[in-house]
Design an enzyme around this catalytic site. Sequence first.
Site, PDB file in Angstrom:
ATOM      1  N   GLY D 150       0.826  -1.202   0.000  1.00  0.00           N
ATOM      2  CA  GLY D 150       0.000   0.000   0.000  1.00  0.00           C
ATOM      3  C   GLY D 150       0.855   1.245   0.000  1.00  0.00           C
ATOM      4  O   GLY D 150       2.090   1.193   0.012  1.00  0.00           O
ATOM      5  N   CYS D 151       0.189   2.388   0.006  1.00  0.00           N
ATOM      6  CA  CYS D 151       0.898   3.660  -0.133  1.00  0.00           C
ATOM      7  C   CYS D 151       1.793   3.966   1.064  1.00  0.00           C
ATOM      8  O   CYS D 151       2.866   4.537   0.909  1.00  0.00           O
ATOM      9  CB  CYS D 151      -0.086   4.799  -0.379  1.00  0.00           C
ATOM     10  SG  CYS D 151      -1.337   5.009   0.889  1.00  0.00           S
ATOM     11  N   TYR D 152       1.365   3.599   2.275  1.00  0.00           N
ATOM     12  CA  TYR D 152       2.215   3.852   3.445  1.00  0.00           C
ATOM     13  C   TYR D 152       3.545   3.120   3.298  1.00  0.00           C
ATOM     14  O   TYR D 152       4.615   3.684   3.477  1.00  0.00           O
ATOM     15  CB  TYR D 152       1.529   3.364   4.733  1.00  0.00           C
ATOM     16  CG  TYR D 152       0.409   4.238   5.193  1.00  0.00           C
ATOM     17  CD1 TYR D 152       0.672   5.497   5.716  1.00  0.00           C
ATOM     18  CD2 TYR D 152      -0.909   3.817   5.116  1.00  0.00           C
ATOM     19  CE1 TYR D 152      -0.355   6.319   6.146  1.00  0.00           C
ATOM     20  CE2 TYR D 152      -1.949   4.631   5.545  1.00  0.00           C
ATOM     21  CZ  TYR D 152      -1.671   5.888   6.058  1.00  0.00           C
ATOM     22  OH  TYR D 152      -2.684   6.698   6.471  1.00  0.00           O
ATOM     23  N   VAL D 153       3.435   1.842   2.973  1.00  0.00           N
ATOM     24  CA  VAL D 153       4.637   1.014   2.992  1.00  0.00           C
ATOM     25  C   VAL D 153       5.585   1.387   1.855  1.00  0.00           C
ATOM     26  O   VAL D 153       6.782   1.559   2.066  1.00  0.00           O
ATOM     27  CB  VAL D 153       4.256  -0.475   2.954  1.00  0.00           C
ATOM     28  CG1 VAL D 153       5.498  -1.331   2.900  1.00  0.00           C
ATOM     29  CG2 VAL D 153       3.413  -0.826   4.184  1.00  0.00           C
ATOM     30  N   THR D 155       5.938   4.162   0.230  1.00  0.00           N
ATOM     31  CA  THR D 155       6.542   5.489   0.395  1.00  0.00           C
ATOM     32  C   THR D 155       7.571   5.484   1.520  1.00  0.00           C
ATOM     33  O   THR D 155       8.635   6.119   1.414  1.00  0.00           O
ATOM     34  CB  THR D 155       5.440   6.543   0.653  1.00  0.00           C
ATOM     35  OG1 THR D 155       4.410   6.395  -0.324  1.00  0.00           O
ATOM     36  CG2 THR D 155       5.995   7.956   0.587  1.00  0.00           C
TER      37      THR D 155
END
Lengths: 365, 365, 365, 365
Positions: D150-153, D155
């Site tokens: 996902g975007c958290y990981v 980035t």
Amino acid sequence: MSKGIQAAVVGGTGYAGGEMCRLLLNHPEVTEIVPTARGDESFERLHPNLLGSGLEFADAEDVTARADTLDVVFLCTPSGEAMRRVPKLLEAGVRVIDLSADFRFADPNAYRTAYGAEHSAPDLLSEAVYGVTEINRDRLPQARLAANPGCYVITALLGLEPLLTGGFAALDSPLHIAAVNGTTGAGNKPRTETLHAEVFGSMLPYSLQGHRHAPELEDRLSALAGGAVTVDLSTAHGNFARGIYIQSSVRIRAELREELTRELLLSRYVERYGTGSGGEYFVRINDQPRLGGLTDKDYGRYPSLAGVVGSNFCHIGLDYDDKRGIAKVVSVTDNLVKGAAGSAIQNMNVMFGLDETAGLRSYGL
Amino acid sequence: MSKGIQAAVVGGTGYAGGEMCRLLLNHPEVTEIVPTARGDESFERLHPNLLGSGLEFADAEDVTARADTLDVVFLCTPSGEAMRRVPKLLEAGVRVIDLSADFRFADPNAYRTAYGAEHSAPDLLSEAVYGVTEINRDRLPQARLAANPGCYVITALLGLEPLLTGGFAALDSPLHIAAVNGTTGAGNKPRTETLHAEVFGSMLPYSLQGHRHAPELEDRLSALAGGAVTVDLSTAHGNFARGIYIQSSVRIRAELREELTRELLLSRYVERYGTGSGGEYFVRINDQPRLGGLTDKDYGRYPSLAGVVGSNFCHIGLDYDDKRGIAKVVSVTDNLVKGAAGSAIQNMNVMFGLDETAGLRSYGL
Amino acid sequence: MSKGIQAAVVGGTGYAGGEMCRLLLNHPEVTEIVPTARGDESFERLHPNLLGSGLEFADAEDVTARADTLDVVFLCTPSGEAMRRVPKLLEAGVRVIDLSADFRFADPNAYRTAYGAEHSAPDLLSEAVYGVTEINRDRLPQARLAANPGCYVITALLGLEPLLTGGFAALDSPLHIAAVNGTTGAGNKPRTETLHAEVFGSMLPYSLQGHRHAPELEDRLSALAGGAVTVDLSTAHGNFARGIYIQSSVRIRAELREELTRELLLSRYVERYGTGSGGEYFVRINDQPRLGGLTDKDYGRYPSLAGVVGSNFCHIGLDYDDKRGIAKVVSVTDNLVKGAAGSAIQNMNVMFGLDETAGLRSYGL
Amino acid sequence: MSKGIQAAVVGGTGYAGGEMCRLLLNHPEVTEIVPTARGDESFERLHPNLLGSGLEFADAEDVTARADTLDVVFLCTPSGEAMRRVPKLLEAGVRVIDLSADFRFADPNAYRTAYGAEHSAPDLLSEAVYGVTEINRDRLPQARLAANPGCYVITALLGLEPLLTGGFAALDSPLHIAAVNGTTGAGNKPRTETLHAEVFGSMLPYSLQGHRHAPELEDRLSALAGGAVTVDLSTAHGNFARGIYIQSSVRIRAELREELTRELLLSRYVERYGTGSGGEYFVRINDQPRLGGLTDKDYGRYPSLAGVVGSNFCHIGLDYDDKRGIAKVVSVTDNLVKGAAGSAIQNMNVMFGLDETAGLRSYGL
């Protein structure tokens, strides 16, 4: 054109100049991009979105001096500068697309009235092709000089063209245009009134005594309508950086009021612009049927400003207030793309015989 | 009133109901506040700004059953509910301030036309005092029932009253009102179209076929103008939560066009509303002189929406397009305060013989 | 105090100065407000929210010259200016509340280290009462000079006080504080980087090499913890004008990690601050129980930044990551109210023997 | 591949699914796009930015039944759905890029711990290639199944990789990651807490008890660091629709603290990622030198979130707090592009032997 197109962007420090660079960087046929600046700003500090692009500012005088080695020059300069530069550029054989207001009027008197100054290159005014590709596509391949309208005018023109050329408007009433523009339209010169802390959550009206682009709009709309049109243009900046929202109210001719419907108006727009990628590629009509009851708010049947941001599209939607005989048109564009740099590239594509959509096909966010 | 005012807020889950509670909590004369809700929501989850206020939801039926122990009931209910509740409440001797649309028309036929339903308490329509304090101040002390307009109407009325009562408007042209409202105006019922991710950075037009509040506006403006007024009301939500921005364009009567100036119009507004805390306390005119050149954008001479957020003020500014004979008026309020709960309390203050500004003097942020 | 309090606001052009005026205008005991400015700005152009307030700028030198006719002077001045003015003001017998950084350190060496300059009034440093009312309430009635912390420090201090005085924190790890501040915190001096068009929809990190307020924070937190605390303070501006959001991560002492729970931590906070209007009036704990499943996002159990905007409240919420032994605290205030002008008035109220909440009871929007 | 790539997007109603369609529409090698939906939504009502694209929803079951006629299927489905669909899809010979969490852990026990459910296709877990192109580029050409983070990981991983593989981090302290995500990350399911009126001007923290993506992040960061990493991940939604801002604080190993500088860290990042279009095309380092004095806020030397919106770029900047021995890294992406759909297409490009940047070269707005 095996070597591709070599382009300069004179006035590369502002938002329009930065957007020119952003779009040219993704253009498949452009092989050289030279932005210019006065002063010693760093390109990547001013345009952090282009981090790592490798572009650097050149000096505007140097670039115009070697104009004969370029194919096209985009002018993103303050009023009055383009008219100084254009004669020499044309002489050097480079084609010019001017994003400023200098060549938008065919008549030097109209220029003087609107801008309060004498035009220094009046003989070129009639040669300049007014840069709305959807209207002047045929004249662009031969053009040396395109004069692009600003975001207010192009978005309003595209939104109203089918209504006016279709003869629906009662010309004895003013046409009312309420426009809300993003703050990139106010430029990047530091100013207290346009600080984030000031504009956030607000609306910033300006120039209500008569916007400087109203005469240009009246000029162009009158040509479409076949009669003199008076435009009441009201402008404000909204709480967004990009995009322009234009809502026009047009009184319908008395004899047509009773039978007119939203569906009839939509069919006129579809007739003019086509649908989807058929017809005018960059103009898209939202003809969604009405959902829900009459008093329910059906947001989906009008265009959303956010839906065009980042793209060269103009989305158009409309409705008809049959009780009052007034057509309402909403047209939205990204003020920096279709309203400025994107239209300029669209013109370039036609001027150079390329696919009109080259480098511009991205959908909005 | 040694025990102070005891108030109920029927329909306390929505934004208007929450704002009623917020303002009543700071009112020096209000000693009891009873918000009501259907369902089992927690008050502080729904209104996190009121954390620690100690308010809890009561049942609406219980509250109306004990209405005789209250001084005033505010109704923040959906269309059709107030007309059911009001007869019993008045019978119990409690005064009612209705924020819904149920009692805004004096004529039951006008109600039926606008809302497509029969009114169930038509005999009370003529008794209801239309709740714009600045217009009906004299009738409120005796009133049992006040019918408050919505944010569109009150903000437009205050903005246009001096112009219309002054006889400036040409009534043969429609009056154009472009309104941009905060998203609290769309309510807190979950809906995809009003999610943050959808509206952020966008404009959300709606009801362009004819907004449901246009007939009410025409009704009231015609009374001020002394003749039938046609209103072209265009509405959208903007990228802000609170506040309403109304920009009106009014064609000036032909015989007045030439001599009219911005300054003359401003003096008419100052004459009507006074300046600062003299005159109408909650209506403030921005009569800043124009700074800078004619083509410079002088943002400071019009009201800023952000400047009224959180307050009960209505700021008004204007300009005159002398070339086209059109006056432009900008009026802004906080849609939940002056546009709803604040006006309701202002009415309550007058109804109960209190200082009209009690609990409402805070300036905007 | 029959004549009420007469107050000057030196440095009335910035956001903190404007907010001082806004709040003082609504204060029941303040009868005179004199804002000062250099230059010839109009008060109402700079602070359009205060339209019609009648305030006008005076000259700072004139005001300090007649300081003996005033009761209190608020200093909203750049670093270094307060230390020049304070000695004369105290001599004139007026009490001073300094919102700048000049008197925040008791030790002149600490000042020199943090600000790189010599302090010109070092003898007054130990006299100044550090202006967190909730911590130094007892010392304020006698104080001639209060030194208010900035919004970062006061919001972090209130959020962490119960945790640190309760002995929960492992002091061998740095305490991590991630702060997101509104753009009013960046001031109203024009600057390209803080234009609306630049910050809109963005995050603007700054001073990651070590924020200038970190040493002050370490100083104060160490005093609370009873041991040296290292603070990792990371700061950014967010896409909002008002409010500060502080999220702190504190490693729990190893011996407490296993048995600690969110509920235990919350009870410590409620013990310290009380609930609702009992206890610390302006500090409110969100102790909503967790709703929904463990993986569901329950937004309601943490404070919302928007809920304190416009108010003098600090909302605090927290959670406990038991797997990693880390407590997470969220504390939010309006950076211009509780983070600046509101705290200053709260101190004034205590200094002058008034109700501590006078003029400050409004709830957030 | 003369017929081009034929792609399905299963789960085309959400923001990630819509973004997949937006990007695939501009991909030069993709000739067919089939989005699927349950229910009877209209594609263009849900994704108004794609007005006129001609895409329409198909039924997910029909599409998977004819999977053998497709080249690639993107799964944008809720947790648990991908593991049901993937075995059949692989059997049909189509390649799968899964944007959900189902195949992100190699170990079924880790999946069970994080998601509280048994994995139904555990034998495929080890085959799935973790979809960070910059890390697993070599394994993708042969992959049948890519499992995108996902975007958290993604980035955070890109932001920390050079620091961790370079051996700078003290692993005995937790690594602190403060993330602010756009509201598109909260999905388009209607919910009161994520309405525009609720989130506007606010910060919406969530899951502070331990975010569900923290274990995945610890898993991947530990692999890079060569030792167990503890991650303190704090998450909130900010007042923007798109983009994710990640600020990481990493304690430096004691023996390196004294000699480390911002410049040394930057050189490590440039060494790993290259500069501009050389090296990792989609990772760009902001290595602008510090301007102004030490206490001046130099916004330009860190990445701006707005600068990556709309693009597949990850911008990274950093600083070093030498007093405390803590490195601060800022990494930003568009959560729907590099954080979701763009990374998926980047993987597709490598899997199919295309230019890795095909269809993804646009710069941010």
